[in-house]
Design an enzyme around this catalytic site. Structure first.
Site, PDB file in Angstrom:
ATOM      1  N   CYS A  22     -10.798   3.743   3.100  1.00 41.40           N
ATOM      2  CA  CYS A  22      -9.838   4.384   2.198  1.00 41.40           C
ATOM      3  C   CYS A  22     -10.462   5.204   1.095  1.00 41.40           C
ATOM      4  CB  CYS A  22      -8.874   3.346   1.614  1.00 41.40           C
ATOM      5  SG  CYS A  22      -9.659   2.221   0.430  1.00 41.40           S
TER       6      CYS A  22
ATOM      7  N   SER B  72       0.826  -1.199   0.000  1.00 43.34           N
ATOM      8  CA  SER B  72       0.000   0.000   0.000  1.00 43.34           C
ATOM      9  C   SER B  72       0.862   1.252   0.000  1.00 43.34           C
ATOM     10  CB  SER B  72      -0.871   0.003   1.254  1.00 43.34           C
ATOM     11  OG  SER B  72      -0.038   0.101   2.399  1.00 43.34           O
ATOM     12  N   GLY B  73       2.117   1.105   0.372  1.00 38.48           N
ATOM     13  CA  GLY B  73       2.975   2.270   0.566  1.00 38.48           C
ATOM     14  C   GLY B  73       3.109   2.612   2.042  1.00 38.48           C
ATOM     15  N   GLY B  74       2.384   1.893   2.898  1.00 37.04           N
ATOM     16  CA  GLY B  74       2.440   2.131   4.333  1.00 37.04           C
ATOM     17  C   GLY B  74       3.544   1.336   5.007  1.00 37.04           C
TER      18      GLY B  74
ATOM     19  N   SER C  85       3.087  -3.012   5.051  1.00 35.00           N
ATOM     20  CA  SER C  85       3.401  -3.802   3.855  1.00 35.00           C
ATOM     21  C   SER C  85       4.857  -3.591   3.438  1.00 35.00           C
ATOM     22  CB  SER C  85       2.436  -3.475   2.721  1.00 35.00           C
ATOM     23  OG  SER C  85       2.366  -2.094   2.500  1.00 35.00           O
TER      24      SER C  85
ATOM     25  N   CYS D 243     -13.266  -6.033   0.739  1.00 31.28           N
ATOM     26  CA  CYS D 243     -12.053  -5.798  -0.052  1.00 31.28           C
ATOM     27  C   CYS D 243     -11.092  -6.979   0.091  1.00 31.28           C
ATOM     28  CB  CYS D 243     -11.383  -4.502   0.390  1.00 31.28           C
ATOM     29  SG  CYS D 243      -9.858  -4.132  -0.487  1.00 31.28           S
TER      30      CYS D 243
ATOM     31  N   GLY E 194       0.532  -7.270   4.701  1.00 28.13           N
ATOM     32  CA  GLY E 194       1.016  -6.745   5.974  1.00 28.13           C
ATOM     33  C   GLY E 194      -0.030  -6.818   7.075  1.00 28.13           C
TER      34      GLY E 194
END
Lengths: 371, 416
Positions: free
Chosen positions: A207, A15-17, A20, A109, A133
């Protein structure tokens, strides 16, 4: 074990977080051939440019994930899942509210996007595993030849509730390396791997909902005809106020109710009369119920006894699990009887069953009561 | 990790060795010991030297565009995108102010133009202009006969791509130019992918504005070219004294020198002889070994280096990723800022579905391959296509899917 896994291909959902990113770095260190994949799920439009960075869905997040992949030297791709996300998650979310149900889009999701659409992509790319993650533990029980799903060791971060829809097929190919770590530890790891994301805030809200909030999101997409105003009544039929469309209220809610009569300050939303678009309210004790009906059940692994399973259940993500007995009918519908009455059983939410720390499965709540 | 093979020269061709040599010689000439890049606008010796280099580059570029092409007609920009957008604005902007509010100026373009041209559609519409798309056939090619139906008294410009960057299809420009000329409008030709790949004679072609991009011929990226027919007035996007007031900003000296050096080397006939057989061999092997192969624009006249493929039953963006993981750099559609693969608008205009347009791959060569690379690539492709087909539920049980080159696949019933 690590040598065994050497050069097995794993697609890491990024996700870029923080979570993960650390997942990808850990698996790379363990010798897997890591492929980072970011899914573009939603275009936030110009309205939320400040929050989301730009017109495209989270370019900032995508760039963060890309930087992490560059850092750990693994390939990185972005895949377009906007159509399937809108179809399976966003439209579902809106439709559920219009049917007086309170949906959990993250569960949907996981079921339709992360553990199905993404798995399809992983298979096309010839990956043995998909890693996420999530704070939850996947255990391959060789003796019983089943895959099991357990809670995270960090109770504050446990995400197993959202994962009850996983199938054996998916679990066999799933890695969740953060399930045995605390969030604090994960942030430390992000720092020590120098991933540059260790201070990113946790994502909290849904989100795809921007500043307009979920009500605004629905109202922008649905004509007023389908979400009419109506009256508020008690269960006895006394009219006590007016509501602005049933989608704006969820069971157990007290805020935002417009009453026109006195002695209603302790009233909560307790139900709906959908046929007449009436909102039902009452004192808090009416919120406590012992039984519910649920459907669309998924048992993660075979359960011992199909009639009267003793276990504990959570009826929403932030609910203290409670002891219950689960009866399954032939058509797959479940009747769940709690030992003690539970507050605000909410149709549309998931009920997830646990045996100690193991997730047995779950279903979606349809009704309060036994009928 | 095994060596990576680059098969994406239409996106950016490798720098030609002689171009690199030329650039290194510039460093040697400017000042021993350290690198000096003078400003061509300076009046001193260093500046004059830089100006001379740019003039030489301009001459080389002009010479590569046909006989008797005047270097003064060559305008350097920062990119092919800028070249296209300046060319388009130079015709459309005056038309907008000339017409006032009384009539709306009209621009015709094809749906298979490069994104840098398509980007101007919304700009023009916002300014009050109107746009029509000249349809293309199943090979992605437009025809002058279709212009009749779209033509209006207010039509001021036709924009057309000379060689499609995705399929390599070559547009028959002459009839289009004649039709537009006969009606007194202007024609802009995006020839970015034509440079060095097909013989050009701009004087004979007689179009109004023709644009190019230097990194497509083995120069540095960062240089675009507009060839301007005499009598066509250019509007500056950036005001300044450089480029005769048509493009402000200090010249990209190294880029322009490299463009001149690469232009001096273009030889479309020789290049086609060298590269064409390898593209043809690749195509032959792929069609023979992978059932259900569809060659996009396979029936069109094509430049030698480009091969655009779809595979029956293969959808979505996995192809280009799987090939990358196998060590082959090819392209598909285009990518947006976040990196998401977008379906090719070119293939969609040619009748492909959205998911097929995402699954197409473009192989583009700038030089000869080896037998080994050719064989290895086709084997990897074969493996990947069957993996994705198996994964997407198109198994081998259907038997060999026979497809004639350039015809629609005969087997129906894939997803979507």
């Amino acid at each position: 074990m690590q040598t065994e896994n050497r050069q097995q291909k794993v697609l890491v959902a990024m996700s870029g977080g923080v979570d993960s990113s650390v997942t990808a770095a850990l698996l790379k260190n363990q010798g897997y051939q890591v492929i980072g994949v970011h899914m573009q799920l939603w275009n936030h439009g110009d309205d939320n440019a400040e929050r989301f960075g730009s017109r495209c869905c989270s370019i900032v997040d995508s760039n963060d994930a890309r930087r992490v992949c560059d850092k750990i030297d693994v390939p990185y791709y972005v895949i377009d899942a906007q159509d399937v996300f809108k179809d399976k998650v966003v439209d579902y979310f809106v439709h559920e509210y219009l049917q007086q149900r309170t949906p959990n889009p993250c569960v949907e999701c996981n079921n339709s996007i992360k553990f199905s659409y993404l798995f399809q992509k992983a298979d096309e790319l010839d990956c043995e595993f998909v890693a996420t993650g999530h704070y939850s533990q996947v255990v391959q029980d060789q003796a019983a030849s089943v895959s099991r799903l357990y809670k995270s060791i960090d109770p504050a971060k446990d995400q197993s509730y959202f994962l009850f829809g996983l199938t054996q097929k998916a679990l066999k190919k799933t890695l969740m390396p953060l399930g045995g770590l605390s969030k604090t530890m994960v942030r430390k790891l992000a720092d020590s791997f120098d991933l540059g994301v260790s201070q990113k805030p946790d994502s909290q809200e849904i989100c795809f909902i921007g500043q307009e909030g979920y009500k605004g999101f629905i109202e922008k997409r649905v004509a007023t005809t389908f979400r009419p105003k109506g009256i508020i009544q008690t269960v006895e039929g006394t009219i006590v106020g007016e509501h602005d469309g049933l989608h704006r209220y969820t069971i157990g809610q007290r805020k935002g109710l417009k009453f026109t009569v006195k002695d209603t300050e302790n009233f909560f939303v307790t139900g709906y009369d959908a046929a007449n678009q009436v909102l039902i309210v009452g004192p808090e004790e009416q919120l406590f119920q012992k039984t519910l009906i649920a459907s669309r059940v998924n048992w993660i692994r075979p359960v011992e006894e199909l009639h009267g399973i003793r276990c504990k259940a959570k009826i929403r993500s932030r609910h203290d699990e409670a002891a219950c007995r689960v009866f399954q009918f032939e058509n797959g519908t479940l009747r769940v009887e709690f030992d003690e009455p539970q507050r605000a059983i909410t149709p549309g939410q998931a009920i997830v069953f646990y045996e100690n720390d193991e997730v047995l499965g779950g279903a979606f709540i349809d009704r309060i009561g036994t009928a | 990790m095994s060596a990576k093979t680059y098969l994406d020269s239409n996106a950016g061709a490798p720098l030609r060795p002689l171009v690199v040599e030329k650039l290194l010689s510039v460093f040697a000439e400017t000042r021993a010991g350290s690198v000096l890049l003078p400003n061509p606008s300076s009046i001193h010796a260093h500046g004059r030297q830089a100006k001379r280099w740019i003039a030489e580059a301009r001459e080389a570029v002009a010479a590569s565009l046909g006989s008797g092409t005047d270097p003064e007609q060559v305008l350097f920009t920062s990119s092919g995108t800028e070249a296209n957008q300046q060319a388009i604005r130079s015709v459309l902007e005056p038309a907008l102010s000339r017409n006032g509010r009384a009539t709306k100026p009209h621009w015709i373009l094809t749906p298979v133009e490069h994104d840098s041209v398509l980007q101007m559609v919304s700009w023009f519409q916002e300014q009050g202009g109107e746009v029509s798309y000249l349809p293309v056939d199943a090979q992605g090619l437009p025809h002058s006969s279709e212009l009749e139906n779209l033509w209006r008294p207010e039509t001021v410009l036709l924009s057309v791509i000379a060689v499609n960057n995705e399929t390599g299809a070559i547009t028959d420009l002459a009839p289009l130019v004649q039709t537009v000329r006969a009606r007194g409008a202007r024609i802009h030709v995006d020839a970015a992918q034509a440079w060095g790949k097909i013989p050009l004679d701009l004087k004979a072609l007689d179009a109004d504005l023709v644009t190019f991009s230097a990194h497509k011929i083995g120069a540095l990226a960062g240089v675009g070219v507009v060839w301007i027919h005499s009598g066509v007035r250019m509007q500056a996007l950036m005001r300044g004294k450089q480029e005769k007031g048509r493009r402000g900003g200090t010249e990209n000296l190294l880029g322009i020198i490299s463009a001149g050096a690469a232009a001096a080397l273009v030889n479309p006939e020789k290049w086609s002889e060298e590269v064409g057989p390898w593209r043809d061999l690749l195509q032959k092997k792929v069609v023979e070994r992978i059932p259900g192969t569809f060659v996009n624009a396979g029936l069109a006249p094509r430049i030698a280096g480009t091969l655009n493929l779809n595979f029956e039953g293969v959808e979505g963006e996995s192809m280009v990723m799987a090939l990358d993981l196998a060590g082959y750099s090819v392209s598909s559609g285009s990518a947006c800022a976040s990196g998401v693969v977008e379906p090719s608008h070119v293939l969609m205009a040619m009748g492909r579905s959205k998911s097929q347009a995402m699954a197409a791959i473009r192989i583009s060569l700038s030089e000869a391959l080896s037998e080994q690379v050719c064989e290895d690539f086709v084997s990897a492709l074969e493996r990947i296509v069957s993996k994705i087909r198996a994964s997407q539920g198109i198994g081998q049980e259907k038997g060999r899917i026979r497809v004639e080159l350039g015809k629609e696949p005969q087997v129906k019933g894939h997803a979507n």
